[in-house]
Design an enzyme around this catalytic site. Structure first.
Site, PDB file in Angstrom:
ATOM      1  N   LYS A 112      50.725  34.461  44.655  1.00 49.90           N
ATOM      2  CA  LYS A 112      51.666  35.569  44.414  1.00 49.90           C
ATOM      3  C   LYS A 112      51.082  36.782  45.126  1.00 49.90           C
ATOM      4  CE  LYS A 112      52.863  39.049  42.453  1.00 49.90           C
ATOM      5  NZ  LYS A 112      53.245  40.267  43.239  1.00 49.90           N
ATOM      6  N   GLU A 147      38.668  39.955  40.196  1.00 50.61           N
ATOM      7  CA  GLU A 147      38.004  40.863  41.137  1.00 50.61           C
ATOM      8  C   GLU A 147      38.749  42.184  41.037  1.00 50.61           C
ATOM      9  OE1 GLU A 147      35.366  40.149  42.675  1.00 50.61           O
ATOM     10  OE2 GLU A 147      35.316  37.978  42.901  1.00 50.61           O
ATOM     11  N   GLU A 156      39.211  55.432  40.075  1.00 49.69           N
ATOM     12  CA  GLU A 156      39.389  54.898  41.419  1.00 49.69           C
ATOM     13  C   GLU A 156      40.608  55.555  42.067  1.00 49.69           C
ATOM     14  OE1 GLU A 156      40.675  50.762  41.750  1.00 49.69           O
ATOM     15  OE2 GLU A 156      39.103  50.503  43.252  1.00 49.69           O
TER      16      GLU A 156
HETATM   17  P1  NAP Z   1      47.529  45.773  41.232  1.00 49.12           P
HETATM   18  O1  NAP Z   1      48.569  46.757  41.015  1.00 49.12           O
HETATM   19  O2  NAP Z   1      46.640  45.390  40.115  1.00 49.12           O
HETATM   20  O3  NAP Z   1      48.271  44.471  41.802  1.00 49.12           O
HETATM   21  C1  NAP Z   1      47.576  43.327  42.224  1.00 49.12           C
HETATM   22  C2  NAP Z   1      48.504  42.130  42.146  1.00 49.12           C
HETATM   23  O4  NAP Z   1      48.861  41.899  40.786  1.00 49.12           O
HETATM   24  C3  NAP Z   1      49.806  42.313  42.896  1.00 49.12           C
HETATM   25  O5  NAP Z   1      50.189  41.087  43.477  1.00 49.12           O
HETATM   26  C4  NAP Z   1      50.759  42.710  41.786  1.00 49.12           C
HETATM   27  O6  NAP Z   1      52.114  42.457  42.068  1.00 49.12           O
HETATM   28  C5  NAP Z   1      50.265  41.824  40.671  1.00 49.12           C
HETATM   29  N1  NAP Z   1      50.660  42.249  39.329  1.00 49.12           N
HETATM   30  C6  NAP Z   1      51.016  43.485  38.907  1.00 49.12           C
HETATM   31  N2  NAP Z   1      51.337  43.456  37.594  1.00 49.12           N
HETATM   32  C7  NAP Z   1      51.164  42.174  37.183  1.00 49.12           C
HETATM   33  C8  NAP Z   1      51.340  41.506  35.930  1.00 49.12           C
HETATM   34  N3  NAP Z   1      51.760  42.140  34.836  1.00 49.12           N
HETATM   35  N4  NAP Z   1      51.065  40.187  35.866  1.00 49.12           N
HETATM   36  C9  NAP Z   1      50.634  39.527  36.945  1.00 49.12           C
HETATM   37  N5  NAP Z   1      50.479  40.088  38.162  1.00 49.12           N
HETATM   38  C10 NAP Z   1      50.730  41.396  38.277  1.00 49.12           C
HETATM   39  O7  NAP Z   1      46.560  46.176  42.406  1.00 49.12           O
HETATM   40  P2  NAP Z   1      46.998  46.771  43.810  1.00 49.12           P
HETATM   41  O8  NAP Z   1      47.561  48.105  43.521  1.00 49.12           O
HETATM   42  O9  NAP Z   1      47.827  45.790  44.541  1.00 49.12           O
HETATM   43  O10 NAP Z   1      45.605  46.819  44.584  1.00 49.12           O
HETATM   44  C11 NAP Z   1      44.672  47.834  44.443  1.00 49.12           C
HETATM   45  C12 NAP Z   1      43.605  47.448  43.430  1.00 49.12           C
HETATM   46  O11 NAP Z   1      42.980  46.229  43.783  1.00 49.12           O
HETATM   47  C13 NAP Z   1      42.486  48.447  43.363  1.00 49.12           C
HETATM   48  O12 NAP Z   1      42.167  48.721  42.031  1.00 49.12           O
HETATM   49  C14 NAP Z   1      41.317  47.747  44.038  1.00 49.12           C
HETATM   50  O13 NAP Z   1      40.057  48.172  43.656  1.00 49.12           O
HETATM   51  C15 NAP Z   1      41.563  46.345  43.658  1.00 49.12           C
HETATM   52  N6  NAP Z   1      40.897  45.447  44.608  1.00 49.12           N
HETATM   53  C16 NAP Z   1      39.787  44.776  44.194  1.00 49.12           C
HETATM   54  C17 NAP Z   1      39.125  43.939  45.071  1.00 49.12           C
HETATM   55  C18 NAP Z   1      37.909  43.167  44.651  1.00 49.12           C
HETATM   56  O14 NAP Z   1      37.569  42.202  45.310  1.00 49.12           O
HETATM   57  N7  NAP Z   1      37.232  43.538  43.580  1.00 49.12           N
HETATM   58  C19 NAP Z   1      39.591  43.782  46.360  1.00 49.12           C
HETATM   59  C20 NAP Z   1      40.706  44.508  46.756  1.00 49.12           C
HETATM   60  C21 NAP Z   1      41.362  45.324  45.851  1.00 49.12           C
HETATM   61  P3  NAP Z   1      53.070  43.620  42.692  1.00 49.12           P
HETATM   62  O15 NAP Z   1      52.513  43.946  44.021  1.00 49.12           O
HETATM   63  O16 NAP Z   1      54.386  42.954  42.750  1.00 49.12           O
HETATM   64  O17 NAP Z   1      53.001  44.781  41.744  1.00 49.12           O
END
Ligand code: NAP
Ligand code: MG
Length: 511
Positions: free
Chosen positions: A185, A259, A394
């Site tokens: 996804k 992660e 963040e």
């Molecule tokens: P996010 O909002 O948490 O979304 C990540 C993924 O989860 C997306 O595919 C999102 O779908 C999905 N999602 C959202 N709500 C969900 C739910 N209720 N149930 C299941 N899946 C759900 O994160 P982001 O804004 O895309 O990315 C930025 C974040 O990722 C930052 O906090 C960053 O630090 C973190 N990150 C961490 C790493 C690591 O390796 N530690 C690497 C890269 C990024 P939608 O897009 O459709 O909302």
């Protein structure tokens, strides 16, 4: 008004085929550098998730896949690396126009890293202890015992928008190396490169081994994390969504790898070589407009170096060129969306209100030819206190907080004063001093005189609220396998099985 032609539509990818979603709806994918629509993508539903999970389940039941010899699996992993290299240009383009990542970084780093990950996994998988024999106990109770590592089953891989392809491969490579099957996804901002990658991979794996259901986290993501037939969740994204996933996974006790976010401390010691440390610290925070989870967003500088360091950072930052990511001369592209741009700008406002000093950037930027894009000037705050919101939360944008310190103990305390523990860095000419600091830092990766250096054969993941589990390297295979202990008795005579007398106290076992 710009006229757009040839916008490609991507359906879902289920069981080796393109399929439209059950309700036939689509959503638009935009180029963050221009605001133009670059693709239309199927909006998946719960029914589509059911179909994809069913396909993944059937593919997992196929013993030819699940029980494949590691040497055969290595050939498949190498074939995937070949697919990536052969289609590098197309993948890099899809990635750049949806994520806003510079084509220079994606072509010269991401694509090569992805191919190398599959090649590295191909080597690791033939050495991996899929079965281990334990020593045979002596008479009177010899037995043969071994431990098998078996795949977990259907894995849901939920990925973010910042590095869509690289992060997808961190999940695909170990899952396939160990005989699992996948339903991906991708983030709604950036689904197209993952869809194409899955199609390329499907040419070398059986149908149903890799599936992609696009759509919102609230619909497709929720359906996956709550699905009774999903055996594992591998999630990369925000800590907020990670917490939610962990609580939902508890309902059916799913194996979960998380992660999550970071607010990584970057420490200049007083003997740091500033000719490396300054460009290195900016590389650590402004690469991909600050949208990397392990960016070094808190820079700790000793009092007596402070003014010199800040002056050097500001001068160097002014040399960075914002531009269209498809231009090979661009250093920094846009942030992912207008809402993310607004969030970052509101953090910059908060920084000013909290009393930090803005010494560089802090404004939106306009790039000629990309007037509809979401650009922010690389921004540096000084006089930041570690307790301020801009140092604790963040921001996920091009914003650096410079924090002064005077004593080593004080800086280690501040560095660890965060809910996160993803990465950290130390700059010094003294390696013994470096290790003493590294040992005290709560982080899953620590760089000495460098930043962003991840390796495909080294584990990556977070301490504290930055996550659970590790990706890449042999450690990632542990996250995609479960252990089965098998015992075979080598004692055919009943009377020698003295332990049976624990139950049968009234029966003569000697007869
Ligand atoms: P996010 O909002 O948490 O979304 C990540 C993924 O989860 C997306 O595919 C999102 O779908 C999905 N999602 C959202 N709500 C969900 C739910 N209720 N149930 C299941 N899946 C759900 O994160 P982001 O804004 O895309 O990315 C930025 C974040 O990722 C930052 O906090 C960053 O630090 C973190 N990150 C961490 C790493 C690591 O390796 N530690 C690497 C890269 C990024 P939608 O897009 O459709 O909302
Ligand atoms: Mg989000």
């Amino acid at each position: 008004m710009s006229v757009q032609v040839g916008i490609r539509t991507f359906p879902l990818f289920i069981n080796g085929k393109w399929e439209f979603s059950s309700n036939k709806e689509t959503f638009d994918v935009k180029n963050p550098a221009t605001g133009d629509i670059v693709a239309r993508v199927s909006k998946g539903t719960k029914e589509d998730v059911d179909r994809a999970v069913k396909a993944a389940q059937l593919a997992f039941k196929n013993e030819n896949w699940r029980d494949m010899h590691p040497k055969e699996r290595a050939k498949i992993l190498n074939a995937i690396a070949h697919q990536i290299v052969t289609h590098a240009e197309e993948l890099a383009y899809l990635e750049s126009v949806s994520s806003g990542g510079t084509i220079r970084r994606i072509a010269q780093s991401d694509i090569l890293q992805m191919a190398d990950l599959f090649q590295t996994m191909a080597k690791i998988v033939v050495e991996y202890p899929f079965s281990e024999t334990l020593p045979v106990p002596p008479f009177p109770g010899p037995a043969h015992n071994f431990v098998w590592r078996e795949p977990i089953g259907v894995c849901a891989a939920i990925t973010p928008w910042n590095l869509p392809l690289v992060i997808a491969t961190w999940k695909i490579a170990p899952a396939l190396a160990t005989g699992n099957t996948l339903v991906m996804k991708p983030a709604s901002y950036t689904p197209i490169s993952t869809l194409r990658l899955a199609e390329l991979i499907s040419q070398v794996v059986p149908p149903g081994v890799i599936n992609v259901v696009t759509g919102s986290g609230g619909d497709v993501g929720e359906a996956l994390i709550n699905h009774p037939d999903v055996d594992k969740i591998a999630f990369t994204g925000s800590t907020e969504v990670g917490r939610h996933i962990m609580s939902q996974a508890a309902v059916t006790v799913k194996n979960t790898t998380l992660e999550l976010g970071g607010k990584s401390p970057n420490i200049l010691l007083d003997d740091a070589d500033l000719s490396i440390a300054l460009p290195g610290s900016l590389f650590g925070v402004f690469l991909h407009a600050g949208q990397l989870c392990e960016s070094g967003t808190r820079l700790f500088v000793p009092d007596h170096l402070h003014d010199q360091v800040v002056e050097g950072l500001v001068d160097l930052t002014k040399t960075l060129k914002l531009g269209n990511p498809l231009d090979m001369t661009t250093d920094i592209g846009p942030v992912i969306s207008n809402s993310q741009r607004d969030t970052i700008m509101s953090y910059i406002e908060t920084g000013k209100q909290e009393g930090a000093t803005l010494v560089c950037g802090g404004e939106l930027a306009t790039v000629p030819g990309c007037e509809g894009g979401y650009f922010i000037q690389p921004t540096i705050f000084t006089n930041v206190k570690n307790s301020m919101k801009i140092a604790q939360e963040e921001i996920f944008g091009p914003v650096l907080s410079v924090i002064r310190y005077s004593e080593l103990d004080e800086v280690i305390e501040m560095a660890n004063d965060s809910i996160y523990g993803l990465a950290a860095g130390v700059w010094t000419r003294d390696v013994n001093k470096a290790y003493a600091v590294v040992r005290k830092l709560q982080a899953g990766v620590v760089w000495i005189n460098d930043w962003h250096m991840l390796r495909n054969d080294a584990p990556f993941g977070g301490y504290k609220q930055s996550g659970i589990g590790r990706e890449m390297g042999k450690h990632s295979l542990d996250s995609y396998t479960q252990l089965k202990h098998v015992h075979t008795s080598l004692v055919p005579e009943l009377h020698k099985r003295t332990y049976y007398q624990i139950l049968f106290s009234n029966t003569d076992m000697n007869q």
